[in-house]
Design an enzyme around this catalytic site. Structure first.
Site, PDB file in Angstrom:
ATOM      1  N   LYS A  18       0.838  -1.212   0.000  1.00 33.22           N
ATOM      2  CA  LYS A  18       0.000   0.000   0.000  1.00 33.22           C
ATOM      3  C   LYS A  18       0.869   1.257   0.000  1.00 33.22           C
ATOM      4  O   LYS A  18       0.600   2.205  -0.728  1.00 33.22           O
ATOM      5  CB  LYS A  18      -0.925   0.035   1.233  1.00 33.22           C
ATOM      6  CG  LYS A  18      -1.880  -1.143   1.340  1.00 33.22           C
ATOM      7  CD  LYS A  18      -2.861  -0.966   2.469  1.00 33.22           C
ATOM      8  CE  LYS A  18      -2.266  -0.934   3.863  1.00 33.22           C
ATOM      9  NZ  LYS A  18      -1.593  -2.150   4.303  1.00 33.22           N
ATOM     10  N   ARG A 132      11.671  -6.758   5.367  1.00 32.50           N
ATOM     11  CA  ARG A 132      11.469  -5.314   5.204  1.00 32.50           C
ATOM     12  C   ARG A 132      12.310  -4.550   6.233  1.00 32.50           C
ATOM     13  O   ARG A 132      12.388  -4.913   7.399  1.00 32.50           O
ATOM     14  CB  ARG A 132       9.994  -4.975   5.416  1.00 32.50           C
ATOM     15  CG  ARG A 132       9.709  -3.508   5.261  1.00 32.50           C
ATOM     16  CD  ARG A 132       8.250  -3.252   5.012  1.00 32.50           C
ATOM     17  NE  ARG A 132       7.424  -3.397   6.207  1.00 32.50           N
ATOM     18  CZ  ARG A 132       6.118  -3.082   6.222  1.00 32.50           C
ATOM     19  NH1 ARG A 132       5.528  -2.655   5.125  1.00 32.50           N
ATOM     20  NH2 ARG A 132       5.413  -3.228   7.321  1.00 32.50           N
ATOM     21  N   ARG A 162      11.386  -2.544  11.666  1.00 36.33           N
ATOM     22  CA  ARG A 162      10.327  -1.885  12.425  1.00 36.33           C
ATOM     23  C   ARG A 162       9.933  -2.791  13.574  1.00 36.33           C
ATOM     24  O   ARG A 162       9.864  -4.006  13.411  1.00 36.33           O
ATOM     25  CB  ARG A 162       9.108  -1.675  11.510  1.00 36.33           C
ATOM     26  CG  ARG A 162       9.013  -0.277  10.981  1.00 36.33           C
ATOM     27  CD  ARG A 162       7.979  -0.158   9.912  1.00 36.33           C
ATOM     28  NE  ARG A 162       6.652  -0.667  10.286  1.00 36.33           N
ATOM     29  CZ  ARG A 162       5.580  -0.573   9.504  1.00 36.33           C
ATOM     30  NH1 ARG A 162       5.676   0.008   8.330  1.00 36.33           N
ATOM     31  NH2 ARG A 162       4.425  -1.061   9.879  1.00 36.33           N
ATOM     32  N   ARG A 173      -0.632  -8.869  13.414  1.00 33.90           N
ATOM     33  CA  ARG A 173      -1.173  -7.869  12.481  1.00 33.90           C
ATOM     34  C   ARG A 173      -1.978  -8.534  11.367  1.00 33.90           C
ATOM     35  O   ARG A 173      -3.007  -8.040  10.943  1.00 33.90           O
ATOM     36  CB  ARG A 173      -0.030  -7.030  11.891  1.00 33.90           C
ATOM     37  CG  ARG A 173       0.560  -6.069  12.908  1.00 33.90           C
ATOM     38  CD  ARG A 173       1.919  -5.586  12.488  1.00 33.90           C
ATOM     39  NE  ARG A 173       1.867  -4.707  11.337  1.00 33.90           N
ATOM     40  CZ  ARG A 173       2.864  -4.563  10.468  1.00 33.90           C
ATOM     41  NH1 ARG A 173       3.975  -5.275  10.595  1.00 33.90           N
ATOM     42  NH2 ARG A 173       2.757  -3.738   9.466  1.00 33.90           N
TER      43      ARG A 173
HETATM   44  P1  AMP Z   1       0.722   0.226   9.136  1.00 33.92           P
HETATM   45  O1  AMP Z   1       1.998   0.970   8.945  1.00 33.92           O
HETATM   46  O2  AMP Z   1      -0.397   0.729   8.289  1.00 33.92           O
HETATM   47  O3  AMP Z   1       0.897  -1.275   9.036  1.00 33.92           O
HETATM   48  O4  AMP Z   1       0.240   0.519  10.647  1.00 33.92           O
HETATM   49  C1  AMP Z   1       1.077   0.245  11.747  1.00 33.92           C
HETATM   50  C2  AMP Z   1       0.254   0.200  13.006  1.00 33.92           C
HETATM   51  O5  AMP Z   1      -0.385   1.458  13.248  1.00 33.92           O
HETATM   52  C3  AMP Z   1      -0.893  -0.809  13.007  1.00 33.92           C
HETATM   53  O6  AMP Z   1      -0.451  -2.125  13.327  1.00 33.92           O
HETATM   54  C4  AMP Z   1      -1.773  -0.227  14.116  1.00 33.92           C
HETATM   55  O7  AMP Z   1      -1.216  -0.451  15.391  1.00 33.92           O
HETATM   56  C5  AMP Z   1      -1.662   1.273  13.848  1.00 33.92           C
HETATM   57  N1  AMP Z   1      -2.683   1.739  12.891  1.00 33.92           N
HETATM   58  C6  AMP Z   1      -2.479   2.261  11.647  1.00 33.92           C
HETATM   59  N2  AMP Z   1      -3.635   2.593  11.047  1.00 33.92           N
HETATM   60  C7  AMP Z   1      -4.615   2.267  11.931  1.00 33.92           C
HETATM   61  C8  AMP Z   1      -6.033   2.330  11.894  1.00 33.92           C
HETATM   62  N3  AMP Z   1      -6.682   2.804  10.833  1.00 33.92           N
HETATM   63  N4  AMP Z   1      -6.719   1.906  12.981  1.00 33.92           N
HETATM   64  C9  AMP Z   1      -6.093   1.433  14.075  1.00 33.92           C
HETATM   65  N5  AMP Z   1      -4.756   1.323  14.170  1.00 33.92           N
HETATM   66  C10 AMP Z   1      -4.010   1.735  13.112  1.00 33.92           C
END
Ligand code: AMP
Length: 235
Positions: A18, A132, A162, A173
């Site tokens: 994404k 990653r 990360r 996740r």
């Molecule tokens: P990402 O980088 O999009 O994988 O997001 C990393 C982390 O941020 C996720 O595992 C959640 O802990 C938090 N997070 C990001 N977007 C959201 C969302 N829309 N709702 C809830 N938690 C979020």
């Protein structure tokens, strides 16, 4: 009311690409991309009140509270640079967030959202996420495989894993994503929803997205014109 731009939503599990597609679309279309994960990580890095509240959830691969992320997103969408539209990566992640976004957009001048769902097999994701690495300076991510350099090509910083790309957090996740995804897909199906195979090459996926948006592949184009054409497709 003068209509503003479209919100382009990128759905898909962690590691589906994404962020990569959001960056490419942002340059092609000349609109900003918003990553909720990156916004929250930035809050953690700066030890803000929000950051302190969410850090342990991020590290464990859990979602933060709907109300909190909804407020963060609404405030961001109201910034002037989003007026011509923007790409949203990582939101909505729950059906409640999708309903919130719908209400928010209905009460705003934005056009209805256009949704791209980057679907991919879990085995490919686990491989991608475990290799990653992220640059702590510019936040770009890279795949480090087969002895590739562990330095960021842009600013030479040493790349890091990360905290939520550790195996236990990756598994959590993916589980969290699977729990919420079918409801979100049902919510958007039949209204601007496009499913794409995220195991395909990055360039091909970008072309498909741009084609679906009615834009000439790879050219920034006029954002309003191709999207008007896209809407005729859904009519
Ligand atoms: P990402 O980088 O999009 O994988 O997001 C990393 C982390 O941020 C996720 O595992 C959640 O802990 C938090 N997070 C990001 N977007 C959201 C969302 N829309 N709702 C809830 N938690 C979020």
């Amino acid at each position: 009311m003068q209509r503003q731009g479209h919100i382009i939503i990128l759905l898909g599990p962690p590691g589906a690409g994404k962020g990569t597609q959001a960056d490419r679309l942002s340059s092609s279309l000349g609109i900003p991309s918003i990553s909720t994960g990156e916004m929250l990580r930035q809050e953690c890095r700066s030890n803000s009140a929000i950051g302190l509240q969410v850090k342990s959830l991020l590290d464990a691969g859990q979602l933060v509270k709907d109300e909190l992320i909804q407020e963060v997103v609404a405030l961001r969408l109201m910034q002037p640079d989003c007026a011509q539209g923007c790409i949203v990566d990582g939101f909505p992640r729950t059906a409640a967030q999708a309903r919130f976004l719908d209400k928010f957009l209905a009460g705003s001048a934005f056009c209805p959202p256009i949704v791209f769902d980057l679907a991919i097999e879990p085995e490919i994701l686990i491989h991608r996420l475990s290799s990653r690495r992220q640059c702590p300076t510019c936040a770009r991510t890279f795949q480090v495989v087969n002895g590739a350099s562990n330095r960021c090509p842009h600013d030479e910083a040493e790349l890091v894993v990360r905290s939520d790309d550790q195996p236990a957090a990756i598994r959590r996740r993916l589980e969290v994503y699977a729990e919420n995804t079918s409801e979100i897909v049902r919510f958007y199906q039949n209204r601007g929803y496009h499913k794409l195979d995220a195991s395909q090459p990055v360039e091909l996926i970008s072309q498909k997205v741009l084609r679906a948006l009615g834009a000439a592949a790879g050219s920034p184009g006029d954002f309003a014109r191709p999207l008007a054409a896209t809407h005729q497709l859904y009519a």
